[in-house]
Design an enzyme around this catalytic site. Sequence first.
Site, PDB file in Angstrom:
ATOM      1  NE  ARG A  99      -4.081  10.312   4.260  1.00 48.59           N
ATOM      2  CZ  ARG A  99      -3.795   9.130   3.768  1.00 48.59           C
ATOM      3  NH1 ARG A  99      -3.681   8.990   2.382  1.00 48.59           N
ATOM      4  NH2 ARG A  99      -3.339   8.137   4.576  1.00 48.59           N
ATOM      5  CG  ASP A 143     -10.245   3.666   4.572  1.00 47.52           C
ATOM      6  OD1 ASP A 143      -9.781   2.661   3.864  1.00 47.52           O
ATOM      7  OD2 ASP A 143      -9.848   4.770   4.744  1.00 47.52           O
ATOM      8  CB  CYS A 198      -9.078   2.653  -2.916  1.00 41.78           C
ATOM      9  SG  CYS A 198      -9.001   3.047  -1.154  1.00 41.78           S
ATOM     10  CG  ASN A 229      -6.883   8.622   0.478  1.00 42.41           C
ATOM     11  OD1 ASN A 229      -7.640   8.067   0.796  1.00 42.41           O
ATOM     12  ND2 ASN A 229      -5.654   8.073  -0.130  1.00 42.41           N
ATOM     13  CE  LYS A 239      -6.176   0.709  -0.968  1.00 39.82           C
ATOM     14  NZ  LYS A 239      -6.109   0.317   0.253  1.00 39.82           N
ATOM     15  CD1 TRP A 240      -6.917   5.918  -8.966  1.00 37.68           C
ATOM     16  CD2 TRP A 240      -5.914   5.034 -10.778  1.00 37.68           C
ATOM     17  NE1 TRP A 240      -6.939   6.798  -9.846  1.00 37.68           N
ATOM     18  CE2 TRP A 240      -6.251   6.417 -10.960  1.00 37.68           C
ATOM     19  CE3 TRP A 240      -5.378   3.972 -11.540  1.00 37.68           C
ATOM     20  CZ2 TRP A 240      -5.971   6.989 -12.311  1.00 37.68           C
ATOM     21  CZ3 TRP A 240      -5.134   4.873 -12.752  1.00 37.68           C
ATOM     22  CH2 TRP A 240      -5.228   6.039 -13.180  1.00 37.68           C
ATOM     23  CG  ASP A 241      -6.609   5.685  -1.866  1.00 45.23           C
ATOM     24  OD1 ASP A 241      -7.726   5.825  -1.753  1.00 45.23           O
ATOM     25  OD2 ASP A 241      -5.755   5.223  -0.717  1.00 45.23           O
ATOM     26  CG  ASP A 247      -2.468   0.516   0.827  1.00 48.55           C
ATOM     27  OD1 ASP A 247      -2.352   1.895   1.040  1.00 48.55           O
ATOM     28  OD2 ASP A 247      -3.336  -0.002   0.636  1.00 48.55           O
ATOM     29  CG  ASP A 248       0.263   5.941   0.973  1.00 47.71           C
ATOM     30  OD1 ASP A 248       1.371   6.325   0.331  1.00 47.71           O
ATOM     31  OD2 ASP A 248      -0.497   7.107   1.537  1.00 47.71           O
TER      32      ASP A 248
HETATM   33  C1  DGJ Z   1      -7.123   5.110   2.237  1.00 44.75           C
HETATM   34  C2  DGJ Z   1      -7.502   3.917   1.725  1.00 44.75           C
HETATM   35  O1  DGJ Z   1      -8.693   3.639   1.941  1.00 44.75           O
HETATM   36  C3  DGJ Z   1      -6.655   2.939   2.810  1.00 44.75           C
HETATM   37  O2  DGJ Z   1      -7.038   1.607   2.319  1.00 44.75           O
HETATM   38  C4  DGJ Z   1      -5.065   3.249   2.442  1.00 44.75           C
HETATM   39  O3  DGJ Z   1      -4.803   2.816   1.024  1.00 44.75           O
HETATM   40  C5  DGJ Z   1      -4.632   4.499   2.416  1.00 44.75           C
HETATM   41  N1  DGJ Z   1      -5.570   5.616   1.961  1.00 44.75           N
HETATM   42  C6  DGJ Z   1      -3.284   4.912   2.147  1.00 44.75           C
HETATM   43  O4  DGJ Z   1      -2.946   6.158   2.233  1.00 44.75           O
END
Ligand code: DGJ
Length: 747
Positions: A448, A561, A539, A485, A481-483, A371-372
């Site tokens: 964030r 989450d 995501c 946020n 996994k394309w996030d 992940d990140d």
């Molecule tokens: C938000 C995602 O929903 C989490 O699963 C994770 O990938 C974090 N971002 C990482 O910054």
Amino acid sequence: MLKVLVAGACSCVVSLTCFVPCPLLAQSAVRAQADRQQWYLNAGKMTYVVGVNEQGILQTLYWGPLLRDGAVVPVARSLPERASQYPPAATTPQEYPAYGAGIFPETALKVNSLNGDRTLVLHYESARVDGAKLEIVLKDTAQPLRVHLYYQAYAEGVLARWSRIENIGKGSFGIENAASATWNLPAGTGYSHRWLTGMWGGEFQLNEEPLKTGKSVQESRTGHTSHEANPWFSIGKQGETTEETGPVWFGELGWSGNWQIVTEYTSLEQPRVTGGYNPFDFHWTLAAGASLETPKFYAGYTDGGEGQASRILSQFQLQEILPKRGEAREAKPRPIIYNSWEATEMNFTADTQIALAERAAKAGVERFVIDDGWFGKRDDDHAGLGDWTVTPKKFPQGLKPIINRVHALGMDFGIWVEPEMVNPDSDLYRQHPDWAMNFPDRQRTEMRNQLMLNLARTDVKEWMFTWLDKLVSENDIAFLKWDYNRIWSEPGWNTAPGSSPEHPNPDAEKAIYLQSIRNLYEVIDRLRAKHPKLEIESCSSGGGRVDLGILERTDEVWPSDNTDALDRQDIQWGYTQAYTPQTMVAWVTDVPSMDHRMVPLQYRFVVAMQGALGIGANLTKFSDADMALSAKLTEFYKTVRTTVQQGKLYRLASPLAGDTSQMEYVADDGSQAVLLAYVHSQRFALPYAAVHLRGLDPDAMYHVHALDPDKYAGEATVSGSVLMGAGVNLKLRGDYDSTAVALERVR
Ligand code: DGJ
């Protein structure tokens, strides 16, 4: 005229490969009844009819159970003026109502003309049937503007509608509102309305209320699909519609930007649902010769209750929407993922990831996802977004050694990206501060610690495609996994066509809302075309970007989450109303959860088994007993996952309603059924009530394969009629007990 197989009077629902032989009927997907100026669209067990009335207006004539070929409904007639407050334009159920001629309910289209006219009156011009697709062209009676209405009928029981607004004049128009469609339900009383709302950590909450006079507005103004509401609706009849019975009119949008669905019940008892682009802060300049196309608005009808509506949507998404479409059902179902986020967050090295990968492989995992935190100066969320090169501090020899190790352990490799974002503390931002969305004189709002890139810009789009392509080309990456946020703020674009820093044009800059989503879709489409084996998860801090637009391009979704096993059941109950379980990823994580709840490991697994199972717990801290249980549970899941992910879901008992809950899945060919059962807290020492299964063949025999033989109280082989009539007896007790039972059809 194309003939399609539609499920007619038989018990089989949407599948063309149903187990019980049934008289499938060959009916036209689209039938034009030229003498009556009517078009009949058949989709599964539903028919939708439109017709032109004596004024030249296109009306909805019928939306309900399948009509047989040759059956006709009354010709279209506008409604008479009821009083001077109700002109026919306002009361007649128009297919695509544009603002004009006194219409006051919600309109699908609102356009300004150069001569100051702010109204439209759209009259029928022509129609064209092409297989299962119908195009009807309307033209304004005064302005050089055409509207093309598109209809596409799908055998799974869904009709797609969208529009294209075309400027056939020499000047430009300003579009203030462009919906994809208005759906008119049969006029009448006693409707109930269901919709999905949510929040971060609590997505997909199901709401239900009687449909009352006035409007219920669900929308996103966040720039993406949003956590707050999801673009899905469902309308049933009070006292008639349940999970398993009664009429349901339902639909969902395919758009990942600002959207709106207005569900309206007029004072004259007409239910209407209008949806598409959100008119909030919306403007589109339609230049001479140009067109604007709206997103697809999919809808269906069933008389089989809310559960059947969900099953129709699920099969439709598997066959027609997901990137692999049709193929997705034959293909390997979703692999079991391990994701390292909850275990390590950004605090890791290659060695700690490898230690997790080794344990994940032992637990039966098939895909390992970092992940990140693997790129740039990404030690926490203050820096690094935008700098998509591997950080040597964590991976001194790049990603290749860890990918090779993951492969050697028998898993494929995935990695996290958040392409649309930038930290001010990044080389990218220092080089291109103008790439972040902004209004020049206004403070850029950080969320964030990050800003939104302006993906409407062509240079940003090309940069994004280039680094993603390089990352996937240079490394054996099976999965992204394309996030995403944060939400939008300061949506300025002073280099948009028609605007410039010297002569800013706020209306022209509003094109950012559409162009950035179009460019997002283009980047993903190009990436997938170049790397056909690549799979992608959508995501957005959990389930902030789930809609049929993104699902055309992504294989699965991270719905929340929040991985608390009790909350997750609520979220999954809501999610499966609108989306197929195949896309619903769920990880087993450590306890205590976000709610500080302690839940046994098996319960967490059996909850995560409701969709695409994954693990996010810190496996290096698992005891031998926990590792053994994890391996046993993933092994069981692999024997039932095709049924869970691609079969027919029967939501037997809601976690919202009591102390127990159950989900049941039946394979599309009827060969297997799976029961997942839970007790949250036993009360008064009462035994677990028998669970009555659904959707089985009463005459068939099923062999029972219980995950926990000591929790199953019954025969080894049982008839479908007993499983549905007498039910399954389970010995679940105490707090957070759970089990699973697979039923294999033997004859
Ligand atoms: C938000 C995602 O929903 C989490 O699963 C994770 O990938 C974090 N971002 C990482 O910054």
